[in-house]
Design a protein around this motif. Structure first.
Motif, PDB file in Angstrom:
ATOM      1  N   GLU A 252       0.811  -1.208   0.000  1.00 13.45           N
ATOM      2  CA  GLU A 252       0.000   0.000   0.000  1.00 13.45           C
ATOM      3  C   GLU A 252       0.853   1.271   0.000  1.00 13.45           C
ATOM      4  O   GLU A 252       0.443   2.289  -0.545  1.00 13.45           O
ATOM      5  CB  GLU A 252      -0.913   0.012   1.238  1.00 13.45           C
ATOM      6  CG  GLU A 252      -1.861  -1.168   1.314  1.00 13.45           C
ATOM      7  CD  GLU A 252      -2.917  -1.155   0.225  1.00 13.45           C
ATOM      8  OE1 GLU A 252      -3.423  -0.069  -0.114  1.00 13.45           O
ATOM      9  OE2 GLU A 252      -3.233  -2.253  -0.292  1.00 13.45           O
ATOM     10  N   THR A 253       2.031   1.209   0.633  1.00 10.01           N
ATOM     11  CA  THR A 253       2.859   2.403   0.797  1.00 10.01           C
ATOM     12  C   THR A 253       4.335   2.091   0.556  1.00 10.01           C
ATOM     13  O   THR A 253       4.761   0.940   0.669  1.00 10.01           O
ATOM     14  CB  THR A 253       2.732   2.982   2.221  1.00 10.01           C
ATOM     15  OG1 THR A 253       3.306   2.046   3.145  1.00 10.01           O
ATOM     16  CG2 THR A 253       1.275   3.269   2.587  1.00 10.01           C
ATOM     17  N   LYS A 254       5.093   3.125   0.288  1.00  5.61           N
ATOM     18  CA  LYS A 254       6.541   2.978   0.123  1.00  5.61           C
ATOM     19  C   LYS A 254       7.178   2.503   1.415  1.00  5.61           C
ATOM     20  O   LYS A 254       8.116   1.693   1.399  1.00  5.61           O
ATOM     21  CB  LYS A 254       7.133   4.336  -0.317  1.00  5.61           C
ATOM     22  CG  LYS A 254       8.644   4.368  -0.428  1.00  5.61           C
ATOM     23  CD  LYS A 254       9.160   3.639  -1.639  1.00  5.61           C
ATOM     24  CE  LYS A 254      10.592   3.967  -1.988  1.00  5.61           C
ATOM     25  NZ  LYS A 254      11.570   3.866  -0.930  1.00  5.61           N
ATOM     26  N   ALA A 255       6.674   2.969   2.548  1.00  7.02           N
ATOM     27  CA  ALA A 255       7.212   2.539   3.842  1.00  7.02           C
ATOM     28  C   ALA A 255       7.066   1.023   4.014  1.00  7.02           C
ATOM     29  O   ALA A 255       7.986   0.353   4.513  1.00  7.02           O
ATOM     30  CB  ALA A 255       6.528   3.282   4.979  1.00  7.02           C
ATOM     31  N   GLN A 256       5.940   0.473   3.610  1.00  5.09           N
ATOM     32  CA  GLN A 256       5.757  -0.978   3.683  1.00  5.09           C
ATOM     33  C   GLN A 256       6.762  -1.692   2.781  1.00  5.09           C
ATOM     34  O   GLN A 256       7.311  -2.726   3.153  1.00  5.09           O
ATOM     35  CB  GLN A 256       4.336  -1.362   3.266  1.00  5.09           C
ATOM     36  CG  GLN A 256       3.273  -0.970   4.255  1.00  5.09           C
ATOM     37  CD  GLN A 256       1.872  -1.259   3.741  1.00  5.09           C
ATOM     38  OE1 GLN A 256       1.662  -1.503   2.546  1.00  5.09           O
ATOM     39  NE2 GLN A 256       0.893  -1.235   4.643  1.00  5.09           N
ATOM     40  N   ALA A 257       7.001  -1.141   1.620  1.00  6.82           N
ATOM     41  CA  ALA A 257       7.969  -1.731   0.694  1.00  6.82           C
ATOM     42  C   ALA A 257       9.369  -1.726   1.301  1.00  6.82           C
ATOM     43  O   ALA A 257      10.088  -2.732   1.228  1.00  6.82           O
ATOM     44  CB  ALA A 257       7.966  -0.976  -0.628  1.00  6.82           C
ATOM     45  N   ASP A 258       9.754  -0.615   1.894  1.00 10.13           N
ATOM     46  CA  ASP A 258      11.087  -0.506   2.494  1.00 10.13           C
ATOM     47  C   ASP A 258      11.300  -1.566   3.577  1.00 10.13           C
ATOM     48  O   ASP A 258      12.348  -2.208   3.631  1.00 10.13           O
ATOM     49  CB  ASP A 258      11.301   0.889   3.073  1.00 10.13           C
ATOM     50  CG  ASP A 258      11.419   1.963   2.002  1.00 10.13           C
ATOM     51  OD1 ASP A 258      11.786   1.646   0.851  1.00 10.13           O
ATOM     52  OD2 ASP A 258      11.121   3.138   2.316  1.00 10.13           O
ATOM     53  N   VAL A 259      10.306  -1.754   4.441  1.00 12.54           N
ATOM     54  CA  VAL A 259      10.408  -2.732   5.524  1.00 12.54           C
ATOM     55  C   VAL A 259      10.570  -4.147   4.961  1.00 12.54           C
ATOM     56  O   VAL A 259      11.381  -4.929   5.443  1.00 12.54           O
ATOM     57  CB  VAL A 259       9.168  -2.653   6.450  1.00 12.54           C
ATOM     58  CG1 VAL A 259       9.092  -3.844   7.389  1.00 12.54           C
ATOM     59  CG2 VAL A 259       9.179  -1.349   7.232  1.00 12.54           C
ATOM     60  N   ARG A 260       9.811  -4.469   3.934  1.00 15.35           N
ATOM     61  CA  ARG A 260       9.838  -5.813   3.376  1.00 15.35           C
ATOM     62  C   ARG A 260      11.090  -6.075   2.538  1.00 15.35           C
ATOM     63  O   ARG A 260      11.582  -7.202   2.480  1.00 15.35           O
ATOM     64  CB  ARG A 260       8.580  -6.056   2.541  1.00 15.35           C
ATOM     65  CG  ARG A 260       7.370  -6.278   3.425  1.00 15.35           C
ATOM     66  CD  ARG A 260       6.058  -5.967   2.738  1.00 15.35           C
ATOM     67  NE  ARG A 260       4.942  -6.191   3.651  1.00 15.35           N
ATOM     68  CZ  ARG A 260       4.584  -5.358   4.622  1.00 15.35           C
ATOM     69  NH1 ARG A 260       5.257  -4.233   4.823  1.00 15.35           N
ATOM     70  NH2 ARG A 260       3.559  -5.630   5.417  1.00 15.35           N
ATOM     71  N   ALA A 261      11.598  -5.061   1.889  1.00 18.38           N
ATOM     72  CA  ALA A 261      12.740  -5.236   0.991  1.00 18.38           C
ATOM     73  C   ALA A 261      14.070  -5.277   1.718  1.00 18.38           C
ATOM     74  O   ALA A 261      15.002  -5.940   1.239  1.00 18.38           O
ATOM     75  CB  ALA A 261      12.770  -4.102  -0.034  1.00 18.38           C
TER      76      ALA A 261
END
Length: 166
Positions: free
Chosen positions: A121-130
């Protein structure tokens, strides 16, 4: 929240013959993609696997690149990496569903693929997962491909009769 739930991670497989992986990444969000690739390469290296990298414009092109490589190149497996962040239109749903479905169909045809395309949903979620030092979804995708390769090698050469016996 998924982080609070305990989950089991299989130990990485051990190979007696070399393994060659193709990492196919859509670097639309370059910083996220770089973290995913870092994690995938580290996991592959932990198994002694060699990796090549191919970049494609977006998540929809990842399955096509894998299909081309499966047909024309010599790889044992593939790691699909990218990131799709929800926007204002239904394009998000199309990209998520179609890329995932195409990867699944390639897998059902016998390609050993770890799917590390983040759908968030958000870039922040992507950063945490990546983040390779965090959830390391790139490493997880590489591990999935490696496990499938191990199964394929284990079952190679075994056949079942089809139809009626004499």
């Amino acid at each position: 929240m998924a982080l609070a739930e305990p989950h089991h991670i299989l130990p990485l497989p051990v190979f007696d013959k070399p393994v060659k992986l193709l990492i196919v990444v859509a670097p639309y969000y370059r910083d996220v993609a770089d973290q995913l690739v870092e994690g995938a390469r580290a996991t592959a290296a932990a198994c002694g696997a060699e990796t090549d990298l191919a970049e494609v414009p977006g998540a929809l092109e990842i399955p096509t690149a894998i299909a081309i490589a499966e047909r024309l190149a010599k790889y044992d497996g593939y790691v699909a990496l990218g990131c799709v962040i929800r926007g204002e239109t239904t394009h998000y749903d199309t990209v998520c569903n179609d890329s995932s479905r195409a990867i699944s169909l390639l897998g059902l045809q016998g390609a050993c693929i770890g799917n590390g395309i983040l759908t968030v949903e958000t870039k922040a979620q992507a950063d945490v997962r990546a983040e390779a030092a965090g959830q390391n979804k790139g490493g997880g995708a590489a591990a999935a491909a490696l496990h499938l390769i191990a199964l394929a090698r284990k079952w190679a050469g075994t056949t079942r009769s089809i139809g009626f016996g004499a």
